[in-house]
Design an enzyme around this catalytic site. Structure first.
Site, PDB file in Angstrom:
ATOM      1  N   HIS A  39      42.541  32.967  42.721  1.00 23.07           N
ATOM      2  CA  HIS A  39      41.452  32.132  42.555  1.00 23.07           C
ATOM      3  C   HIS A  39      41.746  30.882  42.176  1.00 23.07           C
ATOM      4  O   HIS A  39      41.365  29.604  42.471  1.00 23.07           O
ATOM      5  CB  HIS A  39      40.672  32.727  41.332  1.00 23.07           C
ATOM      6  CG  HIS A  39      39.502  33.728  42.024  1.00 23.07           C
ATOM      7  ND1 HIS A  39      39.784  35.004  42.051  1.00 23.07           N
ATOM      8  CD2 HIS A  39      38.175  33.463  42.309  1.00 23.07           C
ATOM      9  CE1 HIS A  39      38.616  35.471  42.403  1.00 23.07           C
ATOM     10  NE2 HIS A  39      37.653  34.697  42.548  1.00 23.07           N
ATOM     11  N   LYS A 104      33.965  43.978  36.908  1.00 24.66           N
ATOM     12  CA  LYS A 104      33.617  44.735  35.793  1.00 24.66           C
ATOM     13  C   LYS A 104      33.346  43.855  34.728  1.00 24.66           C
ATOM     14  O   LYS A 104      34.021  42.441  34.396  1.00 24.66           O
ATOM     15  CB  LYS A 104      34.654  45.702  35.369  1.00 24.66           C
ATOM     16  CG  LYS A 104      35.826  45.224  34.755  1.00 24.66           C
ATOM     17  CD  LYS A 104      36.492  46.360  34.458  1.00 24.66           C
ATOM     18  CE  LYS A 104      37.987  46.167  34.016  1.00 24.66           C
ATOM     19  NZ  LYS A 104      38.289  45.573  32.475  1.00 24.66           N
TER      20      LYS A 104
END
Lengths: 189, 281
Positions: A39, A104
């Protein structure tokens, strides 16, 4: 519990906006794995105005770094990692067309705003079910940043990956609604 | 005093085996606890998630694949009998066992050499090793692969002595509430009380070696463990933080003497994949 709704990827805008927090789904198609280091690199490229190694427009990113495959295997254990660590980067990717995220844990306010503005959805997969989820992954190929090892970007073909719509494009949030429903303490939170 | 010699190679072999087995085979205590909590779980969605965790344990054991892709920071507790003589370098022997286990067991290499420059070491070393000298002529090795997601939700604080028992309980419960779905609940909660700033964190981690359902031998702390467990499971966090009555499988408290001015307290959060294995050499 209701039968999972099948979702074929990639997602289009109508499909994204039709999904509601709490929907139990089964994901089919192509997704891309990327976590912290990947990222950072993707957003560094955007900052420099350079093209991304993977066109994320319309795609779904899975926050996951697998354990190594055994010889002849597709992939090792492959469960989700905690998503909030990608919050500093996710709005930038959503702005250039990312439609889905799988991870999550809860997303922060800036991600939620981007999801609402551009139309994107966040799925929760079952953390710690890495062996089970690996069975839903039928193909895996490193497509960017191989030097990052487990953090490289992989193109994954998934069949029947179990997930739940945790936060939707309308601000719906199962982390708030689900917890409120089952809370039994008196204390002020 | 007579000495018992243990060659370093035996230690390496044991650590290698423990690294692999702890990552493939979930403890029977954890499996039993998840099954029991599932029966009591109020949310149908949460029951389905707990079923996935039970299925996952079966698939991992059968397929010799890690339970979770995060095969952890290798944390090793080495309790050395005072009558033991290690033939070689204990630290290096443990490190080599980690290197071999993570390579040969197809475990993920999750350690970066420097916390800010972040280049992967490639073999999951170095481990964290805690050495303690105990009576006897045995070497007991405990291997605890510690995942990053739950470790990130752990905290240390130093309370005032006036905060007392209630202050500790509030700190622990609040930590689990704020952690939400991030640490992969249902969690196991290691609580260190007392010692110094660093000691309380270390005993909180060591507390996670206990089997689920075992209580602190001091009835005062045993009762406190159950009180915290009850409060945590009323938070509604549930499996993966999506709502439910199963937020923690157990709470383990470890206490230590402390300074008259201090009440240090640490919460070490452990995900439901509460992995640890032991070998006695």
């Amino acid at each position: 519990m209701s039968e999972p709704v099948r979702i074929d990827l990639p997602l289009d805008d109508d499909r994204v906006r039709s999904l509601k927090a709490g929907d139990v789904v089964s994901l089919w198609g192509v997704i891309y794995s990327a976590r912290d280091a990947a990222h950072k690199r993707l957003v560094d490229l955007l900052d420099k105005g350079e093209p991304l190694p993977v066109d994320v427009a319309g795609q779904t990113i899975y926050y996951m770094g697998p354990s190594p495959a055994r010889p002849g295997g597709v992939i090792g254990a492959a469960g989700p990692t905690t998503s909030y660590r990608m919050d500093p980067y996710a709005p930038r990717l959503i702005a250039v067309g990312l439609k889905g995220m799988i991870g999550k844990g809860e997303r922060g306010a800036e991600v939620v705003e981007a999801m609402k503005s551009y139309g994107a959805v966040y799925f929760a997969a079952t953390g710690g079910a890495g062996a089970l989820i690996s069975r839903a992954i039928k193909g895996a190929e490193v497509v960017a940043f191989p030097e990052l090892g487990p953090e490289a970007i992989r193109r994954l073909v998934v069949e029947d990956l179990p997930a739940i719509v945790a936060q939707d494009a309308h601000g719906g949030n199962l982390f708030i609604d689900g917890v409120a429903k089952y809370r039994r303490d008196e204390a002020e939170a | 005093m007579s000495k018992r010699n243990i060659p370093a190679a035996e230690i390496t072999a044991a650590v290698k085996r423990l690294a692999i087995e702890s990552n493939y085979f979930l403890g029977e205590d954890v499996i039993a606890a998840i099954s029991e909590f599932k029966e009591l779980e109020a949310s149908p969605a949460a029951r389905a998630l707990l079923d996935q965790l039970l299925d996952n344990a079966g698939i991992a054991a059968e397929g010799q694949v890690p339970l979770c892709q995060d095969t952890g920071f290798a944390v090793v507790f080495a309790d050395i009998g005072a009558e033991v003589c290690i033939e070689g370098n204990l630290q290096a022997a443990i490190e080599e066992g980690v290197r071999q286990g993570y390579q040969e067991g197809y475990l993920r290499k999750s350690i970066v050499r420097d916390p800010l420059r972040r280049e992967n070491t490639g073999d999951n070393t170095p481990p964290i090793v805690w050495i303690e000298v105990v009576p006897g002529d045995k070497l007991t090795l405990y291997f605890e692969p510690k995942g990053g997601g739950s470790e990130n939700m752990s905290r240390v604080t130093v309370l005032k002595p006036a905060d007392g028992r209630g202050g500790v309980i509030d700190f622990v419960v609040d930590r689990i509430r704020q952690s939400g779905g991030n640490p992969c609940p249902p969690v196991v909660v290691g609580v260190g009380i007392g010692g110094t700033f660093d000691k309380c964190a270390q005993i909180a981690k060591r507390a996670l070696l206990r089997d689920i359902g075992t209580r602190n031998p001091d009835p005062y702390y045993a009762e406190m463990e159950l009180e915290i467990l009850d409060r945590v499971n009323k938070l509604g966090v549930g499996p993966m933080g999506l709502g439910g009555s199963t937020t923690a499988l157990d709470v383990f408290i470890q206490a230590y003497p402390c300074h008259i001015a201090s009440l240090p307290c640490a919460v070490n959060v452990q995900c439901h994949s509460a992995r640890h294995k032991k070998a006695v050499l």
